[in-house]
Design a protein around this motif. Structure first.
Motif, PDB file in Angstrom:
ATOM      1  N   SER A 146     -16.248  23.554  38.038  1.00  0.00           N
ATOM      2  CA  SER A 146     -17.469  23.910  38.770  1.00  0.00           C
ATOM      3  C   SER A 146     -17.500  23.171  40.114  1.00  0.00           C
ATOM      4  N   PRO A 147     -18.345  23.629  41.027  1.00  0.00           N
ATOM      5  CA  PRO A 147     -18.471  22.928  42.309  1.00  0.00           C
ATOM      6  C   PRO A 147     -18.868  21.454  42.141  1.00  0.00           C
ATOM      7  N   PHE A 148     -19.739  21.179  41.183  1.00  0.00           N
ATOM      8  CA  PHE A 148     -20.156  19.802  40.916  1.00  0.00           C
ATOM      9  C   PHE A 148     -18.973  18.956  40.444  1.00  0.00           C
ATOM     10  N   GLN A 149     -18.173  19.506  39.530  1.00  0.00           N
ATOM     11  CA  GLN A 149     -16.998  18.783  39.037  1.00  0.00           C
ATOM     12  C   GLN A 149     -15.987  18.562  40.160  1.00  0.00           C
ATOM     13  N   TYR A 150     -15.825  19.535  41.005  1.00  0.00           N
ATOM     14  CA  TYR A 150     -14.917  19.420  42.140  1.00  0.00           C
ATOM     15  C   TYR A 150     -15.372  18.311  43.088  1.00  0.00           C
TER      16      TYR A 150
END
Length: 68
Positions: free
Chosen positions: A2-6
């Motif tokens: 996800s963008p958050f994980q990235y």
């Protein structure tokens, strides 16, 4: 991922780079990359890289001395 994980992965890699190349301590590096909580940074770092920041950086420094 996800963008958050990235974003979290980018922060952790940058913190690792700062600690290794600029010999910054974990507290300074975690705040430099945007973490507010030292303990959350340490948990995220350990989960991502497999060991706590201090131990990981010491291991990396030891390996770099062997290479040179």
């Amino acid at each position: 991922m996800s963008p958050f994980q990235y974003q979290k992965a980018l922060q952790l890699h940058e913190a690792r780079h700062l600690m290794f190349s600029r010999q910054m301590d974990a507290t300074a590096a975690c705040h430099m990359v945007g973490y507010i909580s030292d303990s959350q940074f340490s948990r995220d770092y350990s989960n991502f890289f497999g060991s706590p920041p201090k131990r990981d950086i010491e291991k990396m420094r030891g390996q770099s001395q062997i290479m040179f």
